[in-house]
Each structure stands twice: as structure tokens, then as C-alpha cells.
Enzyme design. Structure first.
Site: not given
Length: 381
Positions: A333, A94
Site C-alpha cells: 500500500h 491514500c
């Protein structure tokens, strides 16, 4: 303009898609479909600079759950950049989107005068199922045998317990993120950075009722982490255009100069902490501290993780500098894109808003497996 070394990388344009939940409004678009319109929009925003130079030298994109096949090259071709423009794909989970920007900046810092596109994309909606010898698995290992390798909700729960971060504090922070994002949407402050796709013109997560967050059940029995104080699984893409200061100063192009950066490891058992030491190192290398920052974007994967990072940085959880217009808890996200989304947000908050030259901002991400990535930027005009 600030007197920068000619090889300083400067971000001169920044765009992103709206962010949508897995299986929702962007589910029909694969990685190429998400990313190529954003690359085109970024080039159009800086078309004068692109035309005045020899064009785009490379495209670097972050992605962690896609089908492979070098998505950056596919997106470059689909964006119409020409067969001569290569592409490379980065996987730091991420943190991939921010890592891609830092990787793209390296040749410029070394003296290459060419322009580069960089960012990230994630499409969980179209990601292939994974299996080994016919046995499906949800994700690859973040750490080898002998190390702790918790799933991210459990890692956030463990961090909350280790730091004594209460459910009330997590919920309060999550509600703050939603309210800030809703205010920014109403005021139109997000519009200029977005590339509408699939009929979606705003982040899908904005508008959820924050008052319901305290009513949600924990994800782990007896725990404090819930769906309300955690981000969702999302589709989205973001990209920026980087140029050397020699090109931007000659044409008086405003932007964000990349002044320092850091990538660090931390305990895989508590991966949410990684952003703190990374940002501390990036600031120290610049001779600055958190008090010098006017804007901070931390990827809010979980409220517990964000609060733990802020505590270590000595920043109050309601500090208006931090995710001032909502963070990932509200916006979403999209893993491989989120670090680049943070940079796009900084560009809007500092460059588009008219912040004076010399203003500092920072983006930081904590990464599964125990990593932290951070960058400090400075406004140039």
C-alpha cells in the site's frame, strides 16, 4: 466499440512499479525516480495514439508524504515529455492516486481533446522528516480539534469492534489476499502491468507465508488488528493514460471508459468506511448496482476495514470479483499510489484479459480523515 459520448474519458494504457517495503528494494529511488519510468512506459504502450494526436496535455499525480515541489512536474520533465507539458500534484491522502485520475479526466469530459497522464507515487523511504518549531511529528492531522483523529491501526481496531469483525475473520481474509496474489504471480498474470525497477521484477510482499498470520500479536493490547491482517508501509508508483472516446473510437483502441465517480466524506472516527458510500453513489449515478460489476478493486489497507466495506455493499468476503489477484494486504500500500494501482489492476483484469465490451468494474478507496473515493469503469473495444 460502445457508442459513448465523444468526451467520455477512456483509460488506454496502465502500468505500475513493483511495490516494495519501506527501506527495501526501491529505497534508493525518490518520487521522480519511481514515477518517470512508469510515465514513459505508459506512453510507449500507447505510442500510436500519442503520435496521432497532439501529445500529452498534462500530468496529474497523487502524493501525500513527499517533499513538495510539485512531484508531477518533476516526473514529467524527467520522463522526457518536454518542457511544454505541465504537471499538478493532488493530495487526498491514500486516495490521491485515484483522485488524480478523476481530476485528469475532468477536462476531457468538458470537451478538451488532449491526452493526459495521471496516477500516483509514494516513497516513504525518501520522504523528509517533518517537524514544527523543532518538534518532530509523524503525520499531519487528518481532522481538526474537536473531531476524532485516530491513527490508522487504531481506526481499524475501532471499526472492527464497532462491527464485531473477529480476529479470525480478518486473518482469513488476509490469507486469502496473499494466496490470490501468489497464484497470480505464479501464473504470470501480473507481469504485463509491471515496470521493473531497482532490480525488482515482482511485488516484494508476495511470497510471505500466509499461514503465520494467525500467530502474530495484536498491534493494540487486547485487539484484533495485527501486522498480518494490515498492509505494510511501501514505496511504489502507478500511472494511466487517458484519452477522449472520440480519439479511441476513431482508432479502435481498447480501454476502460470512466462511466461514473464519487467522492464522499464520512465520520473521521471510522475512516475505513468511506469506500462504501462512495461506491454506492457512483453505481447509483450510473443506474447500476454491485451485482453488475465483474471486477472490484478495494484498497485493502486493513482486513477489518475491507470487510466492513464489503459488508455494507452486500458482497461476500470470498467473492472472486473482489481483488481477485490479491490486494494491498499482499501487494502493498504505497499511500499516494494505491488508488492508481487499483485502476492498473482493473485494466489488467478487464482489458488485458480480453473481457468483452460493456463489462463493468470498480475501484474504491477509504481515506484517513473520513473520505471515500470510487470510480466505475466500462470495457470498450
Amino acid at each position: 466499440m460502445l457508442d459513448l459520448p465523444s468526451s467520455t474519458p477512456v483509460i488506454v494504457a496502465a502500468r505500475r512499479t513493483p511495490i516494495a517495503a519501506i527501506g527495501h528494494r526501491l529505497a534508493q529511488l525518490n518520487l521522480t525516480g519511481l514515477t518517470s519510468p512508469v510515465l514513459r512506459a505508459v506512453c510507449e504502450d500507447a505510442e500510436g495514439l500519442v503520435a496521432a494526436t497532439d501529445g500529452i496535455r498534462d500530468v496529474v499525480l497523487g502524493n501525500c508524504m513527499g517533499p513538495g515541489g510539485n512531484p508531477a512536474r518533476l516526473a514529467a520533465l524527467a520522463a522526457g515529455l518536454g518542457t511544454q507539458v505541465p504537471g499538478g500534484t493532488v493530495d487526498r491522502q491514500c486516495g490521491s492516486g485515484l483522485a488524480a485520475i478523476l481530476d485528469a479526466a475532468a477536462p476531457i469530459r468538458a470537451g478538451d481533446p488532449g491526452l493526459r497522464l495521471a496516477g500516483g507515487a509514494e516513497s516513504p523511504s525518501t520522504a523528509p522528516a517533518r517537524s514544527f518549531e523543532g518538534v518532530p511529528y509523524a503525520r499531519a492531522a487528518f481532522a481538526p480539534e474537536g473531531f476524532s483523529d485516530p491513527d490508522m491501526p487504531q481506526a481499524a481496531e475501532d471499526l472492527a469492534a464497532a462491527d464485531g469483525i473477529t480476529r479470525q475473520r480478518q486473518d482469513s481474509y488476509a490469507m486469502q489476499s496473499h494466496r490470490r496474489a501468489a497464484d497470480a504471480l505464479t501464473a504470470g498474470r501480473l507481469r504485463s502491468e509491471l515496470v521493473p525497477l531497482g532490480g525488482l521484477k515482482a511485488d516484494e510482499g508476495i511470497g510471505r507465508r500466509p499461514e503465520v498470520i494467525p500467530r502474530l500479536r495484536p498491534l493494540v493490547d487486547g485487539g484484533t488488528v495485527t501486522a498480518g491482517n494490515s498492509t505494510r508501509i511501501n514505496d511504489g508508483a502507478a500511472a494511466v493514460l487517458l484519452a477522449p472516446a472520440s480519439a479511441t473510437q476513431a482508432r479502435m483502441v481498447p480501454g476502460l471508459a470512466l462511466r461514473s465517480q464519487a467522492i464522499m466524506g464520512c465520520d473521521p472516527a471510522l475512516p475505513g468506511l468511506g469506500a462504501a458510500p462512495a461506491l454506492q453513489r457512483a453505481l447509483a449515478e450510473l443506474g447500476a448496482d454491485v451485482g453488475d460489476l465483474a471486477a472490484v478493486e478495494i484498497v485493502e489497507a486493513f482486513a477489518a476495514q475491507t470487510l466492513a466495506v464489503l459488508d455494507r455493499l452486500g458482497i461476500a468476503e470470498d467473492d472472486p470479483r473482489v481483488c481477485a489477484e490479491g490486494g494491498a494486504l499482499a501487494l502493498g500500500h504505497p499511500w499516494g499510489a494505491s488508488g492508481a494501482v487499483a485502476v492498473v489492476r482493473l485494466f489488467s483484469r478487464l482489458v488485458r484479459s480480453g473481457a468483452p465490451a460493456g463489462t463493468l468494474g470498480a475501484a474504491a478507496v477509504s481515506v484517513g480523515g473520513g473520505l471515500g473515493i470510487a470510480a466505475v469503469v466500462e470495457v470498450v473495444r
